[in-house]
Write an enzyme that holds these catalytic residues in place. Sequence first.
Site, PDB file in Angstrom:
ATOM      1  N   ASP A 103       0.808  -1.220   0.000  1.00 18.74           N
ATOM      2  CA  ASP A 103       0.000   0.000   0.000  1.00 18.74           C
ATOM      3  C   ASP A 103       0.839   1.266   0.000  1.00 18.74           C
ATOM      4  O   ASP A 103       0.438   2.277  -0.571  1.00 18.74           O
ATOM      5  CB  ASP A 103      -0.946   0.011   1.199  1.00 18.74           C
ATOM      6  N   ASP A 106       5.955   0.330   3.217  1.00 20.12           N
ATOM      7  CA  ASP A 106       6.402  -0.851   3.946  1.00 20.12           C
ATOM      8  C   ASP A 106       6.195  -2.108   3.107  1.00 20.12           C
ATOM      9  O   ASP A 106       6.078  -2.041   1.885  1.00 20.12           O
ATOM     10  CB  ASP A 106       5.670  -0.938   5.289  1.00 20.12           C
ATOM     11  N   TYR A 255      -4.311   0.269  11.953  1.00 15.14           N
ATOM     12  CA  TYR A 255      -3.979   0.292  10.544  1.00 15.14           C
ATOM     13  C   TYR A 255      -5.261   0.161   9.739  1.00 15.14           C
ATOM     14  O   TYR A 255      -5.922  -0.865   9.756  1.00 15.14           O
ATOM     15  CB  TYR A 255      -3.011  -0.842  10.195  1.00 15.14           C
ATOM     16  N   GLU A 503       4.801  10.124   3.265  1.00 22.31           N
ATOM     17  CA  GLU A 503       4.572   8.761   2.778  1.00 22.31           C
ATOM     18  C   GLU A 503       3.502   8.815   1.702  1.00 22.31           C
ATOM     19  O   GLU A 503       2.621   9.681   1.722  1.00 22.31           O
ATOM     20  CB  GLU A 503       4.151   7.826   3.907  1.00 22.31           C
TER      21      GLU A 503
END
Length: 532
Positions: A103, A106, A255, A503
């Site tokens: 996504d 990571d 998350y 990010e």
Amino acid sequence: MGVGYKKSRGCNWVACIIVMAVVAAAIAIAVVVIKHKKSSSDTSGPSSDFSGNYTESMRLALTFLDIQKSGKLPADFPIKWRGDSNLLDGSDVNVSLSGGIYDAGDSVKFGFPMAFTATILSWSVLEYGPAMEKAGQLASAKNSIKWITDYLIKAHAAPNVLYFQVGNASTDHKCWYRPEDGGSIARPSLVLNTTLPGSEVAAETAAAMAAASMVFRSTDATYADTLVAHAQQLFNFSDTYQASYSETIPEFQDYYNSTGYGDELLWGATWLYYATGDNTYLAYVTGANGEKFADWGVFPSWFSWDSKRPAVQVLLARLQMLKPPTNAVNTVSKGLTDYKTTADGLMCAFLPGSPTASTDRTKGGYIWLNEWSALQHGINSALLASFYSDYLVAAKSSGITCSGKSFTHAQLRAFASSQANYVLGNNPLSTSFMVGYGEKHPKYLHHRGASIPVDQIKTDCAHSWGWYDSKEPNPNIAYGAVVGGPFKNETYTDARTNIMQNEASVYTSAAFAGLSAGLVGSSSNSVPISWI
């Protein structure tokens, strides 16, 4: 990423303390940067004659989806700093779960945003496929959709079984490894079933498969039929066992915490109606479930991986404008009218000159709601406005009325363009927030693969943070990544450690690819009147 950072609207106390420290430092640095910039030049800021290169931004946005691919990559894969990764995913449950996409920065595969990425990109292809093809990007878009749906098919191992995540985020975030080098980190496969249901994830996956089936219907009917069959089973699973996965499995609230599943039920049923023509799905979204979940007459609302209501309203307004069903029962007719009325109100909230314009925007005119992934809301709003503008053209409508004031499709398109241009550099910082676009763009994206040289020597987990802490720009350019973006005061710090602002996410780039395709022409696009 050494702590469990958030992809939700809240955070646990440890993450919050760290985040607040990062934010404070970011603001302090950004203010200094901005003061210096203003003292050396008075010409920064939005410009009325800025024109984005939407063909290029479309290409770049789709490139980022390639960068994020997991599994066995083809021999001619264009991203030379990426390689095969996590080929044994699913081995813990004897199910092949190799593939799919990461996504963000990571190595965890989150099924909820992954499916949303496929849905939003499929919708864009359905509306703007010809524009993508003219730009030479249609094949890339379809390839990324299929890369995801191939994985989702495997993840849907049985009618009421859906593997919704591979990898443990808390464990994964303790090391700063490239996905290609993280084989020693445990990657558990997490499942939803009748004991542990999750309606929003199952319904979003159903939406992705239904929408994608329409993308591939004309070229591969067998594959399209397979996608529809999975979508129908997943929707039945989500509707029969109604529960939020955030409540079923509370530890995952850190998350992609869900704020509810009703919108995904409507979203999945709407896409299944378009994919199949089955009036059962239309009755579902316009009847009691519409009354319960649609929030008719409530606006503005904001389209994101967590909230699909605005998109459902636009999708069903499309039906009402372009091909209303004949001989519809009263509840269907009323429901579609309510969706259209609400979608009009949503557009009125977007338009800056509207009497009911939302005040949730920066001084530079960008829609802004919160610090995490701030840019996604303006991009998603602009994409909906682009769609709606073209629906008005196709319906030969003069426009919409906002509290007595009239607006044309061209004004909706101008709003969409303003949001896209802000991202591409027409903002008070005069910087592009898309990696690789323009002369000034982020160089320190919070992204493992981009920050670590391919030929680096892998260290143990405890010593893996050298590249994270490096003061050098990323050695690999993650083209097309749209960073989280500025705070509401329009300050931004390009730092790898600035997770909140720096990010990127695949669903934001997917939406920007669609938005770029919608804006690439000099006038409104000709959308297909009906998909059924």
